[in-house]
Scaffold this active site. Structure first.
Site, PDB file in Angstrom:
ATOM      1  N   CYS A 112       0.834  -1.171   0.113  1.00  0.00           N
ATOM      2  CA  CYS A 112       0.032   0.019   0.023  1.00  0.00           C
ATOM      3  C   CYS A 112       0.990   1.485   0.035  1.00  0.00           C
ATOM      4  O   CYS A 112       0.380   2.493  -0.515  1.00  0.00           O
ATOM      5  CB  CYS A 112      -0.959   0.028   1.155  1.00  0.00           C
ATOM      6  SG  CYS A 112      -2.128  -1.237   1.261  1.00  0.00           S
ATOM      7  N   HIS A 249      -3.790   6.965   3.238  1.00  0.00           N
ATOM      8  CA  HIS A 249      -4.059   5.689   2.485  1.00  0.00           C
ATOM      9  C   HIS A 249      -5.464   5.293   3.073  1.00  0.00           C
ATOM     10  O   HIS A 249      -5.979   5.313   4.061  1.00  0.00           O
ATOM     11  CB  HIS A 249      -3.376   4.825   2.789  1.00  0.00           C
ATOM     12  CG  HIS A 249      -3.442   3.326   2.482  1.00  0.00           C
ATOM     13  ND1 HIS A 249      -3.710   2.855   1.181  1.00  0.00           N
ATOM     14  CD2 HIS A 249      -3.371   2.312   3.206  1.00  0.00           C
ATOM     15  CE1 HIS A 249      -4.121   1.746   0.945  1.00  0.00           C
ATOM     16  NE2 HIS A 249      -3.845   1.314   2.330  1.00  0.00           N
ATOM     17  N   ASN A 279     -10.087  -0.289  -0.728  1.00  0.00           N
ATOM     18  CA  ASN A 279      -8.571  -0.075  -0.398  1.00  0.00           C
ATOM     19  C   ASN A 279      -8.050  -0.653  -1.712  1.00  0.00           C
ATOM     20  O   ASN A 279      -8.016  -1.837  -2.136  1.00  0.00           O
ATOM     21  CB  ASN A 279      -8.055  -1.256   0.560  1.00  0.00           C
ATOM     22  CG  ASN A 279      -6.612  -0.896   0.954  1.00  0.00           C
ATOM     23  OD1 ASN A 279      -5.880  -0.565   0.149  1.00  0.00           O
ATOM     24  ND2 ASN A 279      -6.330  -1.735   2.130  1.00  0.00           N
TER      25      ASN A 279
HETATM   26  N1  ACO Z   1     -19.067  -9.741   7.321  1.00  0.00           N
HETATM   27  C1  ACO Z   1     -19.520 -10.246   8.460  1.00  0.00           C
HETATM   28  N2  ACO Z   1     -18.786 -10.562   9.360  1.00  0.00           N
HETATM   29  C2  ACO Z   1     -17.337 -10.669   9.166  1.00  0.00           C
HETATM   30  C3  ACO Z   1     -16.977 -10.307   7.974  1.00  0.00           C
HETATM   31  C4  ACO Z   1     -17.588  -9.701   6.866  1.00  0.00           C
HETATM   32  N3  ACO Z   1     -17.457  -9.292   5.715  1.00  0.00           N
HETATM   33  N4  ACO Z   1     -15.603 -10.315   8.014  1.00  0.00           N
HETATM   34  C5  ACO Z   1     -15.315 -10.940   9.237  1.00  0.00           C
HETATM   35  N5  ACO Z   1     -16.565 -10.991   9.874  1.00  0.00           N
HETATM   36  C6  ACO Z   1     -16.412 -11.516  11.372  1.00  0.00           C
HETATM   37  C7  ACO Z   1     -15.570 -12.266  11.670  1.00  0.00           C
HETATM   38  O1  ACO Z   1     -15.546 -13.436  11.562  1.00  0.00           O
HETATM   39  C8  ACO Z   1     -15.723 -12.042  13.459  1.00  0.00           C
HETATM   40  O2  ACO Z   1     -16.750 -12.992  13.844  1.00  0.00           O
HETATM   41  P1  ACO Z   1     -16.441 -13.775  15.214  1.00  0.00           P
HETATM   42  O3  ACO Z   1     -16.574 -12.833  16.298  1.00  0.00           O
HETATM   43  O4  ACO Z   1     -17.573 -14.622  15.116  1.00  0.00           O
HETATM   44  O5  ACO Z   1     -15.325 -14.607  15.184  1.00  0.00           O
HETATM   45  C9  ACO Z   1     -16.126 -10.805  13.523  1.00  0.00           C
HETATM   46  O6  ACO Z   1     -16.538 -10.260  12.342  1.00  0.00           O
HETATM   47  C10 ACO Z   1     -15.054  -9.785  13.999  1.00  0.00           C
HETATM   48  O7  ACO Z   1     -14.033 -10.090  12.986  1.00  0.00           O
HETATM   49  P2  ACO Z   1     -12.860  -9.147  13.286  1.00  0.00           P
HETATM   50  O8  ACO Z   1     -11.730  -9.364  12.311  1.00  0.00           O
HETATM   51  O9  ACO Z   1     -12.454  -8.994  14.811  1.00  0.00           O
HETATM   52  O10 ACO Z   1     -13.464  -7.724  12.997  1.00  0.00           O
HETATM   53  P3  ACO Z   1     -12.600  -6.195  12.989  1.00  0.00           P
HETATM   54  O11 ACO Z   1     -13.487  -5.102  13.691  1.00  0.00           O
HETATM   55  O12 ACO Z   1     -10.895  -6.274  13.472  1.00  0.00           O
HETATM   56  O13 ACO Z   1     -12.664  -5.678  11.442  1.00  0.00           O
HETATM   57  C11 ACO Z   1     -11.287  -5.459   9.638  1.00  0.00           C
HETATM   58  C12 ACO Z   1     -12.086  -6.487  10.560  1.00  0.00           C
HETATM   59  C13 ACO Z   1     -12.240  -4.702   8.887  1.00  0.00           C
HETATM   60  C14 ACO Z   1     -10.506  -6.262   8.680  1.00  0.00           C
HETATM   61  C15 ACO Z   1     -10.267  -4.771  10.545  1.00  0.00           C
HETATM   62  O14 ACO Z   1      -9.782  -5.630  11.441  1.00  0.00           O
HETATM   63  C16 ACO Z   1      -9.215  -3.831   9.696  1.00  0.00           C
HETATM   64  O15 ACO Z   1      -9.721  -2.867   8.861  1.00  0.00           O
HETATM   65  N6  ACO Z   1      -8.097  -3.847   9.780  1.00  0.00           N
HETATM   66  C17 ACO Z   1      -6.854  -3.402   9.248  1.00  0.00           C
HETATM   67  C18 ACO Z   1      -6.448  -4.078   8.220  1.00  0.00           C
HETATM   68  C19 ACO Z   1      -6.631  -3.661   6.731  1.00  0.00           C
HETATM   69  O16 ACO Z   1      -7.051  -2.568   6.613  1.00  0.00           O
HETATM   70  N7  ACO Z   1      -6.117  -4.287   5.875  1.00  0.00           N
HETATM   71  C20 ACO Z   1      -6.082  -3.852   4.523  1.00  0.00           C
HETATM   72  C21 ACO Z   1      -4.626  -3.957   3.969  1.00  0.00           C
HETATM   73  S1  ACO Z   1      -3.387  -3.284   4.925  1.00  0.00           S
HETATM   74  C22 ACO Z   1      -3.437  -1.735   4.719  1.00  0.00           C
HETATM   75  O17 ACO Z   1      -3.991  -1.207   3.750  1.00  0.00           O
HETATM   76  C23 ACO Z   1      -3.143  -0.789   5.849  1.00  0.00           C
END
Ligand code: ACO
Length: 322
Positions: A112, A249, A279
């Site tokens: 990224c 970003h 993203n």
């Molecule tokens: N729809 C519904 N539920 C979902 C989905 C979805 N698309 N994806 C995951 N879940 C569920 C999971 O299974 C989990 O369920 P559980 O509690 O029963 O196990 C629950 O939602 C929570 O999952 P988490 O991963 O803890 O959710 P979180 O609040 O952390 O959000 C996310 C996930 C959006 C990916 C977040 O962690 C994030 O944005 N992280 C940063 C990573 C990022 O942006 N990466 C992109 C590339 S890197 C960059 O560009 C910086």
């Protein structure tokens, strides 16, 4: 001597995938995606579109705004994680498409952070007098790496390309850049298949896709970006009140809001495109920049903070007088 942005451009593929479309593909909801990420829709490259074809269109757009032609350009740098092929590199493919000849042309892969790294390097070429007109691109066909059955990642990404033209100027342009990385975090966010590793699994049809420990990425991203804001302001010797626009970003609205809070900047001074683009990795900052330049929000003379964080981990910033 400064490097100044003379023009910006962008390209987004016509195909749009909404959260409602994703609801039909995986077990997710529009509400979940919006609440956790801010994303509402994203553009997806068609089967005939490639990173270089999108980069070429964004470059044309930026060249038109800057009023420069292929013969004016003496450097092409592309940040991308998703090159068309292993080689020729994407910058040379863009060169060929646009009729730019006999210049340095290279791509760099810092996930990224690709565009900010490319900008930082081109800035140095210009300051050293080695470039009089640089084409800097962030382009990504990142959805090709997505597993469309993995709801944890497939809702996050989109494709596109953004570009800027940099020219030397005695008036302030890029004031400072910071480029950094910490390879100790490599396993938290990766696509661990390539040429010298994972090639046999790919050939054997392994279900290759982006792997991400989202929660952990989130925490390190917020902490690192918070430190980066302070470091950038200190390096440039300016106060945070001097920032007119944050152009971050676009990974996740919550990460963007945390950076804005650190700067004590109201969200109306933050360029947010993650809602419509998802993203787009290295393309996200130049896409956001061009959007706000063309809709008239960003004006000449204003001070912009560009900041990024991505796989590796890599991160970086650019403080820019537009
Ligand atoms: N729809 C519904 N539920 C979902 C989905 C979805 N698309 N994806 C995951 N879940 C569920 C999971 O299974 C989990 O369920 P559980 O509690 O029963 O196990 C629950 O939602 C929570 O999952 P988490 O991963 O803890 O959710 P979180 O609040 O952390 O959000 C996310 C996930 C959006 C990916 C977040 O962690 C994030 O944005 N992280 C940063 C990573 C990022 O942006 N990466 C992109 C590339 S890197 C960059 O560009 C910086």
């Amino acid at each position: 001597m400064y490097a100044r942005i003379a023009g910006t451009g962008r390209y987004l593929p016509p195909k749009v995938l909404t959260n409602a479309d994703l609801e039909k593909m995986v077990d997710t909801t529009d509400e979940w995606i919006r609440t956790r990420t801010g994303i509402q829709r994203r553009h997806i490259a068609g089967p005939d579109e490639t990173t270089s074809s999108m980069a070429t269109e964004a470059a044309r757009n930026a060249m038109e705004m800057a009023g420069v032609g292929p013969r004016d350009i003496d450097l092409v740098v592309v940040g991308t994680t998703t090159p068309d092929v292993v080689f020729p590199n994407v910058a040379t493919l863009v060169q060929a498409n646009l009729g730019i000849r006999d210049t340095p042309a290279f791509s760099l892969e810092t996930a990224c952070s690709g565009f900010v790294y490319a900008l930082g390097i081109a800035d140095k070429f210009i300051r050293l007098g080695d470039s009089k007109c640089a084409l800097v691109i962030g382009a990504e066909c990142i959805t090709r790496l997505v597993d469309w059955t993995d709801r944890g990642t497939c809702v996050l990404f989109g494709d596109g390309a953004g570009a800027v033209i940099l020219k030397p100027s005695e008036e302030p342009g890029i004031l400072t850049t910071i480029l950094s990385a910490d390879g100790a975090y490599g396993d938290l966010l990766s696509y661990p298949y390539g040429v010298s590793k994972g090639f046999d699994q790919l050939r054997a049809g392994a279900p290759a896709a982006i792997q991400m420990k989202g929660n952990e990425v989130f925490k390190v991203a917020v902490n690192t970006l918070s430190r980066l804001v302070d470091q950038t302001l200190a390096k440039a010797g300016i106060d945070r009140e001097a920032i007119d626009w944050l152009v971050p970003h676009q990974a996740n609205l919550r990460i963007i809001q945390a950076a804005a809070k650190k700067l004590e900047l109201p969200m109306k001074q933050v360029v947010v495109t993650v809602t419509d683009h998802g993203n787009t990795s290295a393309a996200s900052i130049p896409l956001a920049l061009d959007t706000a330049v063309r809709d008239g929000r960003i004006k000449r003379g204003q001070t912009l903070l560009l900041e990024t964080f991505g796989g590796g981990f890599t991160w970086g910033s650019a403080l820019v007088r537009y």
